[in-house]
Structure formats: C-alpha cells, structure tokens
Motif scaffolding. Structure first.
Motif, short mmCIF file in Angstrom:
data_model
loop_
_atom_site.label_atom_id
_atom_site.label_comp_id
_atom_site.label_asym_id
_atom_site.label_seq_id
_atom_site.Cartn_x
_atom_site.Cartn_y
_atom_site.Cartn_z
N LYS A 196 0.84 -1.20 0.00
CA LYS A 196 0.00 0.00 0.00
C LYS A 196 0.87 1.25 0.00
CE LYS A 196 -3.90 -2.03 2.47
NZ LYS A 196 -4.75 -1.91 3.66
N THR A 197 0.35 2.32 -0.60
CA THR A 197 1.06 3.59 -0.62
C THR A 197 0.24 4.65 0.10
OG1 THR A 197 0.07 4.21 -2.73
CG2 THR A 197 2.20 3.10 -2.81
N GLY A 198 0.92 5.61 0.67
CA GLY A 198 0.25 6.69 1.38
C GLY A 198 1.22 7.81 1.70
N GLU A 199 0.68 8.85 2.31
CA GLU A 199 1.48 10.02 2.64
C GLU A 199 1.74 10.05 4.15
OE1 GLU A 199 0.99 14.82 2.40
OE2 GLU A 199 0.07 13.61 0.84
N ILE A 200 2.94 10.45 4.54
CA ILE A 200 3.30 10.48 5.95
C ILE A 200 2.61 11.66 6.62
CG2 ILE A 200 5.19 10.80 7.58
CD1 ILE A 200 6.95 9.30 5.68
N ALA A 201 1.89 11.36 7.72
CA ALA A 201 1.17 12.39 8.45
C ALA A 201 1.96 12.89 9.66
CB ALA A 201 -0.18 11.85 8.91
N GLU A 202 2.72 11.99 10.30
CA GLU A 202 3.41 12.36 11.54
C GLU A 202 4.62 11.45 11.72
OE1 GLU A 202 2.06 12.99 16.22
OE2 GLU A 202 0.64 12.16 14.78
N PHE A 211 7.80 10.23 14.63
CA PHE A 211 8.25 10.19 16.01
C PHE A 211 9.72 9.82 16.00
CE2 PHE A 211 3.83 8.76 15.80
CZ PHE A 211 3.22 9.75 16.57
N LYS A 212 10.59 10.81 16.24
CA LYS A 212 12.03 10.59 16.09
C LYS A 212 12.65 9.78 17.22
CE LYS A 212 13.26 14.41 13.15
NZ LYS A 212 14.20 15.51 12.95
N HIS A 213 12.03 9.74 18.41
CA HIS A 213 12.66 9.04 19.53
C HIS A 213 12.64 7.53 19.35
CE1 HIS A 213 8.44 9.05 20.86
NE2 HIS A 213 8.76 7.92 21.44
N ASN A 214 11.70 7.00 18.56
CA ASN A 214 11.70 5.55 18.32
C ASN A 214 11.58 5.19 16.85
OD1 ASN A 214 9.07 6.28 18.01
ND2 ASN A 214 8.23 4.89 19.52
N SER A 215 11.83 6.16 15.97
CA SER A 215 11.88 5.96 14.50
C SER A 215 10.59 5.38 13.94
CB SER A 215 13.05 5.06 14.12
OG SER A 215 14.26 5.65 14.48
N THR A 216 9.46 5.84 14.43
CA THR A 216 8.19 5.37 13.88
C THR A 216 7.48 6.52 13.18
OG1 THR A 216 7.06 5.78 15.98
CG2 THR A 216 7.86 3.55 15.59
N ILE A 217 6.56 6.15 12.28
CA ILE A 217 5.81 7.14 11.51
C ILE A 217 4.35 6.72 11.43
CG2 ILE A 217 7.78 7.82 10.08
CD1 ILE A 217 6.69 5.99 7.89
N LYS A 218 3.48 7.71 11.17
CA LYS A 218 2.08 7.44 10.89
C LYS A 218 1.83 7.78 9.44
CE LYS A 218 -0.18 8.10 15.34
NZ LYS A 218 -1.18 8.89 16.06
N VAL A 219 1.24 6.84 8.70
CA VAL A 219 0.92 7.04 7.30
C VAL A 219 -0.60 7.11 7.18
CG1 VAL A 219 1.23 6.16 4.96
CG2 VAL A 219 2.97 5.73 6.69
N ARG A 220 -1.11 8.08 6.41
CA ARG A 220 -2.55 8.26 6.27
C ARG A 220 -3.19 7.02 5.66
NH1 ARG A 220 -1.08 13.73 4.99
NH2 ARG A 220 -1.79 15.05 6.70
N GLU A 221 -4.27 6.55 6.31
CA GLU A 221 -5.09 5.42 5.86
C GLU A 221 -4.33 4.10 5.78
OE1 GLU A 221 -8.39 5.77 5.54
OE2 GLU A 221 -8.10 7.87 6.09
N ILE A 222 -3.23 3.96 6.53
CA ILE A 222 -2.47 2.70 6.57
C ILE A 222 -2.27 2.30 8.01
CG2 ILE A 222 -0.22 1.66 6.06
CD1 ILE A 222 -0.25 3.07 3.44
N ASN A 223 -2.28 0.99 8.27
CA ASN A 223 -2.14 0.40 9.60
C ASN A 223 -3.25 0.91 10.52
OD1 ASN A 223 -0.99 -1.29 11.48
ND2 ASN A 223 0.48 0.22 12.19
N LEU A 224 -4.48 0.77 10.07
CA LEU A 224 -5.64 1.23 10.85
C LEU A 224 -5.95 0.24 11.95
CD1 LEU A 224 -7.94 2.45 7.96
CD2 LEU A 224 -6.59 3.84 9.51
#
Length: 189
Positions: free
Chosen positions: A82-88, A90-103
């Motif tokens: 799946k493809t999506g755009e990064i919304a947010e 988190f640099k302290h644990n190298s994680t990201i939130k992608v819009r409409e992914i991993n709901l």
C-alpha cells in the motif's frame, strides 16, 4: 503537650498486666536513621517501551530517511504494497504514521448523555524501516540518496528515478495542509 504527658505518666494499668508497673511513653519519637544508599523506585518498562537516553536524560532522536509529506510504499507487514502520505513522525523511536495505513480499531466510551460511545479507526505508527519512498509519476519505490545542487542546496532524491523529493512546492503544500487541519479542528470545537 504538657497536659498530655502528665496524663500518660499518671496512667497505670491493671495489676495483671505488666505486674502493676506504670506505663511510660517516651517524650520524643524514635529517630529514623537514613540509609546510605536509598533505593530508587523505577518503573519496569518493557525493552521496546524504553526510550534510549543521552547522559542528560533527553531521548536520543534518530535520523530518518523520510519526512512529513513524503509519499511512501509499505514494504513489510500486514499492509505490504500500500502507498500513502506520511502524516506524523516520532524521532525518539523511529516510527511514523501514514494516512489510511495500519488502521486499528479503538473503542471510545461515552463521555456523557449527549455523546454516545463509538468504535473508531485510527492510524497506528509503523517503523520507518518498513517503508520506502515512492514516486507517483513512475510508480516505483526507491531508496533515498543525497546530493548537492549547483546553488549549494542539499536535497534528497530517489536513486532509481533521479527525482528530487525536497522541493519548495512540496513543503508549501504540506504547510498549507497543516494550517487547514488546524482551522478545521478549531471550527469543529
């Protein structure tokens, strides 16, 4: 205080307890001796919940190959492909939130008579190593490279296509979308 002490000293117990001796109360409470090494109470966190910290107790912020507003393709996990755009990010644990992914589903309790409980879908964070930058024009995922342009500006680019990711239009679009989201949130509340 003196009246209390005199009442305790004049107090005598029955003859069968303490053999008729008077009950005496010490005038000052016993002193508490502090230990040399006081034991510190620390919360037991799981290994993956702990944040790596520097000597000054600030969290270590990791550099990531993605930024807010980048288009990415998920390369591992349940949402692979799946493809999506990064919304947010988190640099302290190298994680990201992608819009409409991993709901994930979240059950929200009612907060009063006027607001009923509900089940909502929220985006959960995924590790940044599970995504690759994606080119919408050529429909290909690629690693990221860094190069310096003729004007001295350092930019990121896709290695497979040579497409430059960091452009002024992208950042203006991301900032504009953030302002719109804030105004919508203010208008909703």
């Amino acid at each position: 205080m003196a009246a209390l002490q005199s009442s305790f000293t004049s107090l005598s117990l029955s003859s069968n307890s303490f053999l008729g001796q008077r009950f005496s109360v010490p005038l000052c409470p016993p002193q508490v001796v502090p230990t040399e090494n006081p034991c510190s109470i620390s919360a037991k966190l799981k290994r993956w919940e702990r944040k790596d910290c520097k000597p000054n107790s600030l969290p270590v912020l990791h550099k990531m190959h993605v930024k807010v507003g980048d288009t990415v393709k998920v390369i591992s996990g349940r949402d692979k492909g799946k493809t999506g755009e990064i919304a947010e990010i988190f640099k302290h644990n190298s994680t990201i939130k992608v819009r409409e992914i991993n709901l994930k589903t979240k059950h929200v309790k009612s907060r009063g008579e006027d607001e009923p409980g509900q089940i909502i879908k929220i985006e959960a964070p995924i590790h940044s190593s599970n995504v690759m930058l994606y080119s919408k024009e050529q429909n290909v995922a690629s690693r990221v490279g860094h190069k310096t342009l003729d004007n001295g500006k350092r930019v990121r680019y896709l290695i497979k296509t040579g497409e430059i990711i960091d452009s002024a239009e992208n950042w203006k679009r991301v900032i504009k979308e953030k302002k719109e989201e804030k105004t919508e949130a203010v208008a909703a509340s």
